[in-house]
Design an enzyme around this catalytic site. Structure first.
Site, PDB file in Angstrom:
ATOM      1  N   GLY A 170       0.850  -1.201   0.000  1.00 16.73           N
ATOM      2  CA  GLY A 170       0.000   0.000   0.000  1.00 16.73           C
ATOM      3  C   GLY A 170       0.878   1.240   0.000  1.00 16.73           C
ATOM      4  O   GLY A 170       0.577   2.242   0.642  1.00 16.73           O
TER       5      GLY A 170
ATOM      6  N   GLY B 267      -0.373   5.078  -0.955  1.00 13.84           N
ATOM      7  CA  GLY B 267      -1.400   5.795  -0.194  1.00 13.84           C
ATOM      8  C   GLY B 267      -0.817   6.933   0.631  1.00 13.84           C
ATOM      9  O   GLY B 267       0.358   7.276   0.517  1.00 13.84           O
ATOM     10  N   GLN B 268      -1.676   7.496   1.490  1.00  8.94           N
ATOM     11  CA  GLN B 268      -1.295   8.695   2.242  1.00  8.94           C
ATOM     12  C   GLN B 268      -0.080   8.447   3.153  1.00  8.94           C
ATOM     13  O   GLN B 268       0.875   9.211   3.155  1.00  8.94           O
ATOM     14  CB  GLN B 268      -2.487   9.161   3.095  1.00  8.94           C
ATOM     15  CG  GLN B 268      -2.236  10.481   3.791  1.00  8.94           C
ATOM     16  CD  GLN B 268      -3.285  10.803   4.852  1.00  8.94           C
ATOM     17  OE1 GLN B 268      -4.002   9.930   5.337  1.00  8.94           O
ATOM     18  NE2 GLN B 268      -3.385  12.068   5.203  1.00  8.94           N
TER      19      GLN B 268
ATOM     20  N   ASP C 213       1.876  -2.051  -4.399  1.00  6.83           N
ATOM     21  CA  ASP C 213       0.513  -1.535  -4.337  1.00  6.83           C
ATOM     22  C   ASP C 213      -0.231  -2.159  -5.507  1.00  6.83           C
ATOM     23  O   ASP C 213       0.349  -2.912  -6.297  1.00  6.83           O
ATOM     24  CB  ASP C 213       0.530   0.016  -4.440  1.00  6.83           C
ATOM     25  CG  ASP C 213      -0.677   0.637  -3.731  1.00  6.83           C
ATOM     26  OD1 ASP C 213      -1.804   0.173  -3.996  1.00  6.83           O
ATOM     27  OD2 ASP C 213      -0.494   1.552  -2.918  1.00  6.83           O
ATOM     28  N   ILE C 214      -1.509  -1.800  -5.633  1.00  3.96           N
ATOM     29  CA  ILE C 214      -2.327  -2.376  -6.700  1.00  3.96           C
ATOM     30  C   ILE C 214      -2.215  -1.559  -7.998  1.00  3.96           C
ATOM     31  O   ILE C 214      -2.630  -1.987  -9.062  1.00  3.96           O
ATOM     32  CB  ILE C 214      -3.798  -2.493  -6.205  1.00  3.96           C
ATOM     33  CG1 ILE C 214      -4.629  -3.398  -7.087  1.00  3.96           C
ATOM     34  CG2 ILE C 214      -4.437  -1.133  -6.021  1.00  3.96           C
ATOM     35  CD1 ILE C 214      -4.227  -4.842  -6.990  1.00  3.96           C
TER      36      ILE C 214
ATOM     37  N   ASP D  73      -1.068  -7.662  -5.537  1.00  8.23           N
ATOM     38  CA  ASP D  73      -2.389  -7.564  -4.915  1.00  8.23           C
ATOM     39  C   ASP D  73      -2.302  -8.137  -3.493  1.00  8.23           C
ATOM     40  O   ASP D  73      -2.065  -9.340  -3.322  1.00  8.23           O
ATOM     41  CB  ASP D  73      -3.391  -8.353  -5.770  1.00  8.23           C
ATOM     42  CG  ASP D  73      -4.805  -8.245  -5.213  1.00  8.23           C
ATOM     43  OD1 ASP D  73      -4.991  -7.636  -4.133  1.00  8.23           O
ATOM     44  OD2 ASP D  73      -5.732  -8.779  -5.872  1.00  8.23           O
TER      45      ASP D  73
ATOM     46  N   TYR E  92     -15.271   0.188   8.344  1.00 10.39           N
ATOM     47  CA  TYR E  92     -13.827   0.398   8.535  1.00 10.39           C
ATOM     48  C   TYR E  92     -13.457   0.188  10.000  1.00 10.39           C
ATOM     49  O   TYR E  92     -12.509  -0.543  10.317  1.00 10.39           O
ATOM     50  CB  TYR E  92     -13.508   1.820   8.083  1.00 10.39           C
ATOM     51  CG  TYR E  92     -12.130   2.342   8.402  1.00 10.39           C
ATOM     52  CD1 TYR E  92     -10.999   1.844   7.761  1.00 10.39           C
ATOM     53  CD2 TYR E  92     -11.958   3.398   9.314  1.00 10.39           C
ATOM     54  CE1 TYR E  92      -9.735   2.373   8.035  1.00 10.39           C
ATOM     55  CE2 TYR E  92     -10.705   3.922   9.579  1.00 10.39           C
ATOM     56  CZ  TYR E  92      -9.593   3.411   8.937  1.00 10.39           C
ATOM     57  OH  TYR E  92      -8.354   3.942   9.211  1.00 10.39           O
TER      58      TYR E  92
ATOM     59  N   LYS F 241     -11.101  -2.620  11.674  1.00  6.91           N
ATOM     60  CA  LYS F 241      -9.885  -2.273  12.438  1.00  6.91           C
ATOM     61  C   LYS F 241      -9.925  -2.913  13.830  1.00  6.91           C
ATOM     62  O   LYS F 241      -8.906  -3.405  14.316  1.00  6.91           O
ATOM     63  CB  LYS F 241      -9.730  -0.748  12.544  1.00  6.91           C
ATOM     64  CG  LYS F 241      -9.318  -0.077  11.247  1.00  6.91           C
ATOM     65  CD  LYS F 241      -7.916  -0.490  10.812  1.00  6.91           C
ATOM     66  CE  LYS F 241      -7.470   0.133   9.518  1.00  6.91           C
ATOM     67  NZ  LYS F 241      -6.206  -0.405   9.005  1.00  6.91           N
TER      68      LYS F 241
HETATM   69  C1  AKB Z   1     -10.421   8.160   8.416  1.00  7.10           C
HETATM   70  O1  AKB Z   1     -10.856   9.314   8.554  1.00  7.10           O
HETATM   71  O2  AKB Z   1     -11.100   7.203   8.043  1.00  7.10           O
HETATM   72  C2  AKB Z   1      -8.981   7.910   8.783  1.00  7.10           C
HETATM   73  C3  AKB Z   1      -8.854   7.444  10.188  1.00  7.10           C
HETATM   74  C4  AKB Z   1      -9.033   8.384  11.306  1.00  7.10           C
HETATM   75  O3  AKB Z   1      -8.592   6.301  10.416  1.00  7.10           O
HETATM   76  N1  AKB Z   1      -8.203   9.085   8.574  1.00  7.10           N
END
Ligand code: AKB
Length: 310
Positions: free
Chosen positions: A8, A11-12, A34-35, A49, A139, A143
Site C-alpha cells: 500500500g 497511499g497517504q 501496491d495495486i 495484490d 472500517y 480495524k
Molecule cells: C479516516 O478518517 O477514516 C482515517 C482514520 C481516522 O482512520 N483518517
C-alpha cells in the site's frame, strides 16, 4: 539488517513512509508494492495484490523480505459506500500478513489501526487505551477485529505484529482518500488554489489529528522498540493534538481574509461524532518513548510551507 516491504505504498501514509525509510541506513533493501500499475516514486516498486496470498507469499520469499508495513485499506467514509468490500479488503489482506508471520516467513510487521475502533459509548476526552469499543463504520469494525487478530496471533503463535491507532493524519505529499478526517488536508489545497471550500463536517467538530512527519516517526519508533517493552499486543493509542474545521479556517484567514468556508455536514458527521476528542496515549509514551513534535500551530505552519503557500 532487514529487507523491508511496504504494502500500500502509494497511499497517504505509504508515500511518506517510503521516503522516510529510503533515507535510512539501518536496513538492506526497501521494496514497495501496491495495486497501481506504477509508483509515483522512483523507488523499487512492484504491482502486487495484497488480497492474493499466493502472490504475496512468493514475492516475499523471492525478495527475502523479513519486515512488512501493511498499509492497504479502505477508509471510514469511502468504506460506508460498500461495507462488505471494505471488510473483505481490510481483513483478508491483514490475514495474509498474519499467516505469513505465523509461518515464520515474515519476522516483524506493522499494521495501522485507527481511532475508528471507538464508538459512541466511550469517554470522548482522554479516551483510554482500554475503553469501550463499539465502532459504527465497516472500517472501524474491521480495524477492531484486526487489532484482536493481531493480539491473537502475537499471543498464540509468537508473531511480532505491531500497531498504532492513528488519529486523522495531515499530510502534504499524498492526498488521503475516503477518510472522515480528509477535510483537514483538502482545506489547505482549496486555500492554495483560492477556491471556496465546502466542509462536510460541522465547524466545531473536534477530532484528534497528527502531522504526517510525527505519524512516520511513531511508526519507526514503535518498530525499533525492544519487543519485551511492548505491553500492548493489539494496537497502541496515539495522540498529538485536536482541532476543529473552524480552527483551521481561522488560521488560514490570518493569511488571506477573503478565504471562504461553507459548512454542509453530511453522513460523515455521525462518524466524526462517534470518535474521541482527545486520546490518552500513556502506554505509547511509556513503552516506546512516544512524544509528538507538532502541535496544531506547527502543523499548520508546516503544511503552508510544504504546499508552498507561504
Ligand atoms: C479516516 O478518517 O477514516 C482515517 C482514520 C481516522 O482512520 N483518517
Amino acid at each position: 539488517m532487514s529487507r523491508v516491504l511496504i504494502v500500500g505504498s502509494e497511499g497517504q501514509i505509504g508515500t511518506q513512509l517510503s521516503k522516510a525509510l529510503s533515507n535510512r541506513d539501518d536496513f538492506d533493501y526497501l521494496f514497495l508494492c501496491d495495486i497501481k500499475d506504477k509508483s509515483r516514486t522512483d523507488l523499487n516498486y512492484f504491482k502486487v495484490d495484497a488480497l492474493s496470498y499466493d502472490d504475496l507469499k512468493s514475492f516475499i520469499i523471492d525478495k527475502k523480505i523479513n519486515e512488512v508495513y501493511h498499509l492497504a485499506a479502505i477508509l471510514s467514509a469511502k468504506g460506508e459506500k460498500d461495507p462488505m468490500r471494505t471488510w473483505n479488503l481490510n481483513m483478508n489482506s491483514l490475514f495474509n500478513i498474519l499467516k505469513l508471520a505465523k509461518e515464520g516467513i515474515i519476522e516483524k510487521a506493522f499494521w495501522p489501526s485507527s481511532i475508528a475502533v471507538f464508538g459512541n459509548n466511550n469517554p470522548k476526552n482522554d479516551t483510554p487505551q482500554f475503553s469501550d469499543k463499539e465502532p459504527i463504520t465497516s472500517y472501524g469494525i474491521s480495524k477492531l477485529a484486526g487489532e484482536n487478530w493481531c493480539k491473537y496471533f502475537n499471543t498464540n503463535y509468537g508473531t511480532d505484529i505491531r500497531s498504532i491507532r492513528f488519529p486523522g493524519v495531515i499530510s502534504y505529499d499524498a492526498l488521503p482518500g475516503g477518510g472522515t478526517t480528509d477535510y483537514a488536508v483538502d482545506i489547505f489545497h482549496s486555500f492554495k488554489s483560492k477556491i471556496r471550500y465546502t466542509c462536510f463536517l460541522d465547524k466545531d467538530t473536534i477530532l484528534p489529528m497528527i502531522y504526517i512527519d510525527d505519524a512516520i516517526d511513531g511508526i519507526i519508533k514503535l518498530m525499533r522498540a525492544p519487543k519485551k517493552k511492548l505491553r500492548i499486543q493489539s494496537s497502541y493509542n496515539l495522540y498529538a493534538f485536536s482541532m476543529s474545521p473552524k480552527m483551521i479556517e481561522e488560521e488560514l484567514k490570518k493569511i488571506d481574509n477573503g478565504f471562504q468556508v461553507d459548512y454542509v455536514p453530511d453522513y460523515r458527521q455521525a462518524i466524526a461524532d462517534s470518535w474521541p476528542n482527545t486520546i490518552d496515549d500513556i502506554y505509547a509514551c511509556e513503552d516506546w518513548d512516544w512524544n509528538s513534535k507538532y502541535n496544531f500551530k506547527e502543523t499548520t505552519n508546516h503544511m503552508l510551507s510544504k504546499l508552498a503557500i507561504l
